[in-house]
Design a protein around this motif. Structure first.
Motif, PDB file in Angstrom:
ATOM      1  N   UNK A 113      12.623  11.874   5.506  1.00 30.49           N
ATOM      2  CA  UNK A 113      13.794  11.334   4.808  1.00 30.49           C
ATOM      3  C   UNK A 113      15.094  11.741   5.495  1.00 30.49           C
ATOM      4  N   UNK A 114      15.184  13.001   5.875  1.00 30.00           N
ATOM      5  CA  UNK A 114      16.429  13.509   6.477  1.00 30.00           C
ATOM      6  C   UNK A 114      16.739  12.875   7.825  1.00 30.00           C
ATOM      7  N   UNK A 115      15.762  12.243   8.457  1.00 30.64           N
ATOM      8  CA  UNK A 115      15.980  11.642   9.780  1.00 30.64           C
ATOM      9  C   UNK A 115      16.539  10.224   9.682  1.00 30.64           C
ATOM     10  N   UNK A 116      16.583   9.665   8.483  1.00 27.55           N
ATOM     11  CA  UNK A 116      16.961   8.268   8.311  1.00 27.55           C
ATOM     12  C   UNK A 116      18.477   8.083   8.233  1.00 27.55           C
ATOM     13  N   UNK A 117      18.953   6.872   8.508  1.00 27.05           N
ATOM     14  CA  UNK A 117      20.374   6.565   8.308  1.00 27.05           C
ATOM     15  C   UNK A 117      20.773   6.800   6.855  1.00 27.05           C
ATOM     16  N   UNK A 118      22.058   7.058   6.623  1.00 34.80           N
ATOM     17  CA  UNK A 118      22.530   7.434   5.296  1.00 34.80           C
ATOM     18  C   UNK A 118      22.189   6.387   4.236  1.00 34.80           C
ATOM     19  N   UNK A 119      22.321   5.116   4.562  1.00 34.15           N
ATOM     20  CA  UNK A 119      22.037   4.074   3.573  1.00 34.15           C
ATOM     21  C   UNK A 119      20.581   4.135   3.126  1.00 34.15           C
ATOM     22  N   UNK A 120      19.679   4.392   4.053  1.00 30.30           N
ATOM     23  CA  UNK A 120      18.263   4.528   3.715  1.00 30.30           C
ATOM     24  C   UNK A 120      18.031   5.774   2.868  1.00 30.30           C
ATOM     25  N   UNK A 121      18.679   6.879   3.255  1.00 28.91           N
ATOM     26  CA  UNK A 121      18.532   8.115   2.478  1.00 28.91           C
ATOM     27  C   UNK A 121      19.028   7.931   1.052  1.00 28.91           C
ATOM     28  N   UNK A 122      20.108   7.198   0.897  1.00 32.57           N
ATOM     29  CA  UNK A 122      20.653   6.958  -0.448  1.00 32.57           C
ATOM     30  C   UNK A 122      19.670   6.171  -1.300  1.00 32.57           C
ATOM     31  N   UNK A 123      19.005   5.185  -0.696  1.00 29.32           N
ATOM     32  CA  UNK A 123      18.036   4.391  -1.450  1.00 29.32           C
ATOM     33  C   UNK A 123      16.832   5.240  -1.849  1.00 29.32           C
ATOM     34  N   UNK A 124      16.368   6.089  -0.940  1.00 27.02           N
ATOM     35  CA  UNK A 124      15.252   6.982  -1.246  1.00 27.02           C
ATOM     36  C   UNK A 124      15.646   7.951  -2.355  1.00 27.02           C
TER      37      UNK A 124
END
Length: 202
Positions: A113-124
């Motif tokens: 999760x921490x490796x993903x772009x911020x928008x993806x992290x926000x959705x997770x």
């Protein structure tokens, strides 16, 4: 004209996700390559990129698929007609059952999760919060006088017991998933001295 999906598109996608989760869980997010994932899935790199344009997209879909299944298990298993303690036990059991056979997906969630772009992290994070809220609401029913500032630490302590179970739990071992659901719930609600006698005898 838009290209139509093949009839087996979703089946192939699930197979790719499963293979990718295995590679990523073993190699790590940085070391795993799209070439390794394609080889594990038995597809060409071109086909892999047809489904997922980047490794980030693949990691994101693995995590989102895993958590969406968990949301469905928790919300679908929640029974408001049960007494609060029994209701919490059912939720714990739903999580542990959802984790069956999903160790690779779970490892990718924890480490990717921490490796993903911020928008993806926000959705997770939004999906994770939905799961946590479901548990917090029932824990509050179990212990109505629990101080508000303690509700989140108590809830996350329970998830601490559940989220790392893949490190040691083995299906077919002396403790079943049902046993551990009972144990984790009892530890949270009663402490070590309040374990059911049925769990403390051989």
């Amino acid at each position: 004209m838009a290209r139509t999906r093949a009839a087996d598109f979703e089946d192939k996608q699930r197979a790719i996700l499963s293979s990718a989760a295995a590679v990523l869980a073993e190699q790590g997010m940085d070391k795993a390559s799209m070439a390794q994932i394609a080889a594990q899935a038995g597809v060409s790199k071109a086909l892999l990129y047809h489904y997922y344009p980047s490794k980030d997209a693949l990691i994101f879909d693995i995590i989102r698929t895993h958590l969406t299944g968990l949301v469905e298990a928790v919300e679908g298993g929640d029974d408001a007609t049960l007494a609060p303690r029994a209701r919490l036990r059912v939720l714990v059991g739903a999580v542990l059952e959802n984790y069956r056979g999903a160790d690779n997906y779970h490892k990718v969630q924890l480490n990717g999760t921490a490796t993903l772009p911020q928008a993806n992290r926000d959705e997770i994070l939004a999906i994770e919060r939905r799961i946590v809220r479901a548990f917090s609401a029932v824990i509050k029913l179990v212990q109505p006088d629990l101080a508000p500032q303690l509700l989140m630490p108590v809830t996350m302590s329970l998830f601490g017991m559940l989220n790392w179970v893949y490190m040691w739990f083995k299906d077919g071992g002396p403790v079943t998933r049902e046993n551990y659901a009972e144990l984790a719930t009892a530890l949270l609600l009663n402490g070590l001295g309040g374990l059911p006698e049925s769990l403390n005898t051989r």
